[in-house]
Design an enzyme around this catalytic site. Structure first.
Site, PDB file in Angstrom:
ATOM      1  N   THR A 185       0.883  -1.251   0.205  1.00 14.73           N
ATOM      2  CA  THR A 185       0.156   0.219  -0.005  1.00 14.73           C
ATOM      3  C   THR A 185       0.879   1.245   0.018  1.00 14.73           C
ATOM      4  OG1 THR A 185      -0.042   0.073   2.486  1.00 14.73           O
ATOM      5  CG2 THR A 185      -1.699  -1.201   1.396  1.00 14.73           C
ATOM      6  N   GLU A 330      -5.756  -3.597  -1.401  1.00 17.46           N
ATOM      7  CA  GLU A 330      -6.186  -4.809  -0.710  1.00 17.46           C
ATOM      8  C   GLU A 330      -7.305  -5.554  -1.502  1.00 17.46           C
ATOM      9  OE1 GLU A 330      -5.608  -1.995   0.397  1.00 17.46           O
ATOM     10  OE2 GLU A 330      -4.818  -2.215   2.730  1.00 17.46           O
ATOM     11  N   LYS A 438     -15.700  16.688  10.591  1.00 16.67           N
ATOM     12  CA  LYS A 438     -16.715  16.752  11.820  1.00 16.67           C
ATOM     13  C   LYS A 438     -16.946  18.089  12.277  1.00 16.67           C
ATOM     14  CE  LYS A 438     -14.566  12.529  12.775  1.00 16.67           C
ATOM     15  NZ  LYS A 438     -12.992  12.618  12.283  1.00 16.67           N
ATOM     16  N   TRP A 443     -21.386  15.099  10.246  1.00 13.03           N
ATOM     17  CA  TRP A 443     -20.424  14.997   9.359  1.00 13.03           C
ATOM     18  C   TRP A 443     -20.704  15.806   8.151  1.00 13.03           C
ATOM     19  CZ3 TRP A 443     -19.924   8.828   9.616  1.00 13.03           C
ATOM     20  CH2 TRP A 443     -19.085   8.624  10.791  1.00 13.03           C
TER      21      TRP A 443
HETATM   22  P1  ADP Z   1      -3.604   3.958  -0.422  1.00 16.23           P
HETATM   23  O1  ADP Z   1      -4.632   3.412   0.398  1.00 16.23           O
HETATM   24  O2  ADP Z   1      -2.106   3.471   0.063  1.00 16.23           O
HETATM   25  O3  ADP Z   1      -3.933   5.258  -1.203  1.00 16.23           O
HETATM   26  P2  ADP Z   1      -4.717   2.618  -2.757  1.00 16.23           P
HETATM   27  O4  ADP Z   1      -4.469   2.744  -3.971  1.00 16.23           O
HETATM   28  O5  ADP Z   1      -5.040   1.214  -2.133  1.00 16.23           O
HETATM   29  O6  ADP Z   1      -3.571   3.145  -1.786  1.00 16.23           O
HETATM   30  O7  ADP Z   1      -6.030   3.530  -2.136  1.00 16.23           O
HETATM   31  C1  ADP Z   1      -7.473   3.222  -1.931  1.00 16.23           C
HETATM   32  C2  ADP Z   1      -8.086   4.194  -1.643  1.00 16.23           C
HETATM   33  O8  ADP Z   1      -8.191   5.317  -2.603  1.00 16.23           O
HETATM   34  C3  ADP Z   1      -9.429   3.972  -1.218  1.00 16.23           C
HETATM   35  O9  ADP Z   1      -9.704   3.288  -0.091  1.00 16.23           O
HETATM   36  C4  ADP Z   1     -10.427   5.133  -1.342  1.00 16.23           C
HETATM   37  O10 ADP Z   1     -10.206   6.002  -0.424  1.00 16.23           O
HETATM   38  C5  ADP Z   1      -9.449   5.787  -2.450  1.00 16.23           C
HETATM   39  N1  ADP Z   1     -10.210   5.693  -3.743  1.00 16.23           N
HETATM   40  C6  ADP Z   1      -9.982   4.765  -4.796  1.00 16.23           C
HETATM   41  N2  ADP Z   1     -10.817   5.011  -5.937  1.00 16.23           N
HETATM   42  C7  ADP Z   1     -11.482   5.893  -5.711  1.00 16.23           C
HETATM   43  C8  ADP Z   1     -12.728   6.630  -6.113  1.00 16.23           C
HETATM   44  N3  ADP Z   1     -13.311   6.251  -7.405  1.00 16.23           N
HETATM   45  N4  ADP Z   1     -13.134   7.540  -5.439  1.00 16.23           N
HETATM   46  C9  ADP Z   1     -12.853   8.021  -4.353  1.00 16.23           C
HETATM   47  N5  ADP Z   1     -11.759   7.278  -3.699  1.00 16.23           N
HETATM   48  C10 ADP Z   1     -11.278   6.500  -4.257  1.00 16.23           C
END
Ligand code: ADP
Length: 546
Positions: A185, A330, A438, A443
């Site tokens: 990640t 994940e 918040k 929210w």
């Molecule tokens: P990291 O968690 O290290 O940034 P990831 O690439 O796995 O790496 O990121 C996943 C996160 O990216 C998701 O949990 C979400 O918060 C965000 N995300 C992914 N796609 C979208 C989307 N289309 N819109 C909003 N957030 C997104």
């Protein structure tokens, strides 16, 4: 009673043997870091992958060993996907945009035996060698003519290895649950954690990703994954291309609008995929023009929220369908895709764009729900916001080499995202839980505010953060980059926002910036902005570093 069907393990190498047999002459086009365009066919990919699999044996790689890459999207990187995973070892795709300390950490943590790298990353390799406790093998992904001078230790040449080895290699059979690749990640929330994919999860994810209501890929497509292979295996698109026999276009290091536009035109790309920041560059490059991508039918946008204005630009100006997708490392990464149901097709444009601001429906194989503070499932009414949890055969059950971490909660993986789900099953991310604002015990969704701000033509991109407020705990602060030539000011933008959101959601202030700080996967680093502007409403901003 047990069914009487063949037990054939789902293995990554089978994608390659299928592509070689059924789509041998389909093209793979790569922009190389050397600067030129390289072309070959699936038959060449298969032959060279087998040669590299033999080379790995010679280099002492055994099943289960980790082999790392620091590389852009290109044919050699693709070959390693098959040579490493196909032979039973584990391909660890390192994100070169991580901080050097993090790269050193994950190389040690993964215990990578070999690191293959594109020439662009030689400075990282030179700096890395000194930091690693145990020596590793390094292979420069180039031909002998381009081998770099380096005094820092032995360096092997990719093309020498290919030339020195036979293309006769039988891909071994193995348990389909064997690990195939490893991706960390990006560490926006703590130390990077390793997600270990299996052959089975990779194949099931490819089937799901190719479906018509997912990425909708076929042998008639030309796919351009701009999203890097080091960002969750380019969202699985190279594997999907092999599965369906699509032409593959790999953009290398040139991710600017001009280079991408050139590639889309010359290669007649029909499907592309990337994060919103990449598409901003592309749209800025073609600004003022209509129908700038005549061959492109659809673009997959994910990794961060795709604004309604971006979706509208692609669709209205360029006749390119937008597929808004959500996922995470994940999840291999695919969770949801926003493709319309039949009854939504006839909606007026504005209502359809509102649907497309949602991250979409879960693809078959992923199960999801939103839950409240005690884990109780919340209704799918399009309004109630809860913590998004998921499960499925391509969702991580644990992290690599982290026995102390138990990510699952009652069999569900908590995503860390806040979302609502409507009665049609369309999920919409409202925030990452740590980004939610918040205010006065309620929210506020930062993504909703960003979406509205982006509708103003003077806004190029918008980010909303919650910052400390003496009365309300937190209040939204809007940060904006202007479109080129725009002279938009705070009052005009706040007047524009007025009436489009609940009154108390309206940001109290707007700050204009030239650019936002971006993380390793091209996402805006809201934590950096919070550090800098956290005391804005108390009248104290940290000195600007962005
Ligand atoms: P990291 O968690 O290290 O940034 P990831 O690439 O796995 O790496 O990121 C996943 C996160 O990216 C998701 O949990 C979400 O918060 C965000 N995300 C992914 N796609 C979208 C989307 N289309 N819109 C909003 N957030 C997104």
């Amino acid at each position: 009673m047990i069914g009487l069907m063949m037990q054939q393990p789902l293995l990554v190498a089978s994608l390659l043997t299928h592509a070689e047999r059924h789509h041998a002459s389909q093209e793979i086009v790569s922009r190389r870091v050397e600067g030129d365009i390289h072309r070959y066919r699936f038959a060449d990919l298969a032959r060279r992958s087998r040669r590299m699999a033999n080379a790995l044996v010679t280099l002492g790689i055994r099943p289960g060993d980790r082999v790392a890459t620091l590389a852009w999207n290109g044919y050699r990187h693709l070959e390693l996907n098959f040579a490493v995973s196909g032979s039973g070892a584990v391909l660890h795709t390192i994100n070169p945009r991580l901080h050097l300390d993090q790269i050193a950490y994950i190389v040690e943590h993964a215990d990578d035996r070999i690191i293959f790298f594109d020439l662009t990353f030689l400075p990282i390799i030179d700096a890395l060698r000194a930091r690693l406790v145990e020596p590793r093998l390094f292979v420069a992904m180039c031909d002998p003519e381009h081998m770099p001078e380096t005094q820092d230790g032995p360096l092997l040449c990719y093309e020498d290895l290919i030339d020195a080895h036979s293309d006769r290699y039988d891909w071994p059979s193995m348990d389909e649950n064997t690990a195939s690749s490893l991706c960390y990640t990006s560490g926006t929330t703590g130390q990077p954690k390793g997600v270990l994919y299996s052959h089975r999860s990779t194949i099931l994810h490819s089937y799901a990703g190719a479906l018509p209501d997912a990425f909708n890929c076929s042998a008639r497509d030309t796919i351009l994954p701009v999203v890097p292979m080091f960002h969750v295996n380019a969202w699985g698109l190279p594997f999907i291309a092999c599965m369906v026999g699509a032409k593959l276009v790999l953009p290398g290091a040139a991710l600017d609008g001009k280079s991408l536009h050139e590639l889309i035109q010359t290669e007649q790309v029909t499907v592309s995929a990337g994060v919103p920041t990449i598409w901003q560059g592309l749209l800025a490059h073609v600004s003022g023009r209509n129908n700038a991508f005549p061959s492109m039918k659809r673009t997959i946008i994910g990794g961060a929220a795709c604004s309604t204005s971006m979706a509208a630009q692609f669709q209205k100006l360029h006749n390119v369908d937008v597929l808004h997708a959500w996922g995470m490392t994940e999840l291999s990464p695919l969770g949801t895709v926003c493709s319309f149901k039949a009854h939504q097709l006839a909606l007026p444009d504005d209502e359809r764009y509102a649907v497309q601001a949602k991250q979409g429906r879960m693809v078959y194989g992923i199960d999801m729900q939103i839950v409240g503070p005690n884990g109780q499932p919340l209704p799918w009414d399009g309004e109630t916001v809860g913590d998004l949890v998921v499960r499925g055969p391509w969702v991580a059950s644990a992290y690599f080499n982290e026995p102390g971490l138990q990510p699952l909660c009652d069999g569900w993986f908590p995503t860390g995202d806040m979302a609502r789900i409507d009665s049609d099953g369309f999920m919409q991310i409202t925030d990452r839980s740590k980004d939610v604002i918040k205010s006065g015990g309620e929210w506020i969704s930062s993504i909703d505010i960003e979406n509205i701000a982006c509708l103003h033509p003077g806004v190029s991109s918008a980010t909303c953060i919650g910052v400390h407020h003496p009365k309300w705990d937190e209040r939204p602060l809007l940060l904006v980059t202007r479109s080129s030539g725009s002279t938009l000011d705070k009052d005009e933008l706040l007047t524009f926002i007025e009436g489009k959101l609940a009154r108390w959601w309206k940001p109290d202030d707007v700050i204009f910036l030239d650019a936002f700080p971006l993380g390793a996967t091209g996402k805006v680093l809201k934590n950096k902005l919070r550090e800098q502007y956290g005391d804005h409403y108390a009248g104290r901003d940290a000195p600007r570093q962005v």
